[in-house]
Scaffold this active site. Structure first.
Site, PDB file in Angstrom:
ATOM      1  N   SER A  90      -9.090   2.788 -28.900  1.00  0.00           N
ATOM      2  CA  SER A  90      -8.664   2.178 -27.631  1.00  0.00           C
ATOM      3  C   SER A  90      -7.499   1.214 -27.868  1.00  0.00           C
ATOM      4  O   SER A  90      -6.564   1.143 -27.055  1.00  0.00           O
ATOM      5  CB  SER A  90      -9.833   1.458 -26.945  1.00  0.00           C
ATOM      6  OG  SER A  90     -10.428   0.527 -27.820  1.00  0.00           O
ATOM      7  N   TYR A  91      -7.527   0.492 -28.981  1.00  0.00           N
ATOM      8  CA  TYR A  91      -6.438  -0.442 -29.306  1.00  0.00           C
ATOM      9  C   TYR A  91      -5.121   0.316 -29.478  1.00  0.00           C
ATOM     10  O   TYR A  91      -4.095  -0.061 -28.901  1.00  0.00           O
ATOM     11  CB  TYR A  91      -6.806  -1.200 -30.583  1.00  0.00           C
ATOM     12  CG  TYR A  91      -5.758  -2.199 -31.049  1.00  0.00           C
ATOM     13  CD1 TYR A  91      -5.580  -3.411 -30.393  1.00  0.00           C
ATOM     14  CD2 TYR A  91      -4.946  -1.930 -32.150  1.00  0.00           C
ATOM     15  CE1 TYR A  91      -4.627  -4.331 -30.817  1.00  0.00           C
ATOM     16  CE2 TYR A  91      -3.990  -2.832 -32.583  1.00  0.00           C
ATOM     17  CZ  TYR A  91      -3.836  -4.038 -31.912  1.00  0.00           C
ATOM     18  OH  TYR A  91      -2.889  -4.947 -32.331  1.00  0.00           O
ATOM     19  N   ASN A  92      -5.156   1.396 -30.265  1.00  0.00           N
ATOM     20  CA  ASN A  92      -3.924   2.172 -30.490  1.00  0.00           C
ATOM     21  C   ASN A  92      -3.384   2.741 -29.186  1.00  0.00           C
ATOM     22  O   ASN A  92      -2.178   2.735 -28.939  1.00  0.00           O
ATOM     23  CB  ASN A  92      -4.182   3.302 -31.497  1.00  0.00           C
ATOM     24  CG  ASN A  92      -4.406   2.786 -32.904  1.00  0.00           C
ATOM     25  OD1 ASN A  92      -5.099   1.783 -33.088  1.00  0.00           O
ATOM     26  ND2 ASN A  92      -3.852   3.434 -33.896  1.00  0.00           N
ATOM     27  N   SER A 117      -3.816   1.478 -26.215  1.00  0.00           N
ATOM     28  CA  SER A 117      -3.256   0.392 -25.382  1.00  0.00           C
ATOM     29  C   SER A 117      -1.856   0.028 -25.847  1.00  0.00           C
ATOM     30  O   SER A 117      -0.964  -0.229 -25.027  1.00  0.00           O
ATOM     31  CB  SER A 117      -4.174  -0.846 -25.409  1.00  0.00           C
ATOM     32  OG  SER A 117      -4.101  -1.527 -26.659  1.00  0.00           O
TER      33      SER A 117
END
Ligand SMILES: NC(=O)c1ccc[n+]([C@@H]2O[C@H](COP(=O)([O-])OP(=O)(O)OC[C@H]3O[C@@H](n4cnc5c(N)ncnc54)[C@H](OP(=O)(O)O)[C@@H]3O)[C@@H](O)[C@H]2O)c1
Length: 253
Positions: free
Chosen positions: A153-155, A157
């Site tokens: 999810s971080y990548n 975003s």
């Protein structure tokens, strides 16, 4: 570089990269609006900045995932300083997990913080930046460009944030507003503090990450602050829509 009379709003100024960026701009005489959630940390950084040049920052405690707080941040900044020249969208969180084990709670929090809040805050800031012919610097990450099995999810975003940088740069170029991002590799901050690893596990994790960086050393917060300062300055007047990797060569592998 001198930012005397320039109003610079920095989100995530209570820790890590944002705190270093606040200190960097304060040394260039900027008028600062500093945003964070942890009031005590934010006050400490604000005091440090004030001591650097004598300009007292406006410190606003706010949770940027709350639309009311985001609106208050822009309203209070404009009420206090009368204008806005530079927006540094830096606040962010990391969420651990791949497609097999990322809860929707983690996904929603990462997207709400790293993406939705940036979208909304920027939309609120845009009329003021058009008036001042100001600029925006977004703190993205090398993760925008490198797949990972651990931080899906971080990548995602940060990949979307890079596209946001480019689209908004294109849209606001006719208004004289520049938009860029900086994409750091690993930096020692509090970002990984709450990812659920023990201290030993975290140390090993960091050792592996740094060992994989071609320059074999973490990026320092001061270096990133200096890059943000450059992109916000007149020396970068022809730079817009760019994503600047500052990653010890990590993007090469
Ligand atoms: N560290 C790295 O290796 C690295 C690498 C590439 C990119 N980045 C990016 O750099 C940026 C800054 O991270 P950092 O490494 O400096 O981590 P950090 O030390 O944990 O700082 C994160 C900052 O974001 C603020 N923040 C988080 N959620 C917020 C919310 N909902 N509302 C308002 N503020 C919020 C935090 O405020 P409080 O502490 O007051 O809660 C803190 O000031 C992030 O966008 C991150 O993705 C970091």
């Amino acid at each position: 570089m001198d930012f005397a009379d320039k109003v610079v709003l920095i989100t995530g100024a209570s820790s890590g990269i944002g705190a270093a960026t606040a200190i960097h701009f304060s040394k260039q005489s900027a008028k600062l609006s500093l945003i964070g959630r942890k009031e005590n940390n934010l006050k400490k950084i604000a005091l440090y900045c004030e001591k650097a040049k004598g300009n007292k920052p406006l410190a606003i405690t706010a949770d940027l995932t709350d639309d009311g707080d985001a609106k208050r941040v822009i309203d209070e900044t404009i009420e206090h300083f009368g204008k806005l020249d530079v927006l540094v969208n830096n606040a962010g969180v990391i969420g651990m997990g791949g497609i097999k084990n990322t809860s929707m709670e983690i996904y929603d929090n990462v997207m709400a913080t790293n993406l939705r809040s940036v979208f909304f805050l920027t939309s609120l800031a845009t009329p003021h930046l058009i008036k001042s012919k100001g600029c925006i610097v977004n703190t993205s990450c090398i993760a925008s460009n490198k797949p990972s099995t651990m931080t899906l999810s971080y990548n995602m975003s940060k990949a979307a944030l890079d596209q946001f940088t480019k689209c908004v740069a294109l849209e606001l170029a006719p208004d004289g507003v520049r938009v860029n991002s900086i994409n750091p590799g690993f930096v020692k901050t509090n970002l990984l503090k709450d990812i659920g690893l023990t201290e030993d596990q975290l140390e090993l994790f960091i050792k592996n990450v740094v060992g994989n960086m071609p320059l074999k050393k973490p990026v320092e917060t001061d270096e990133i602050a200096a890059l943000i300062g450059f992109l916000a300055s007149g020396n970068a007047k022809s730079i817009t829509g760019s994503c600047y990797f500052i990653d010890g060569g990590s993007n090469l592998k």
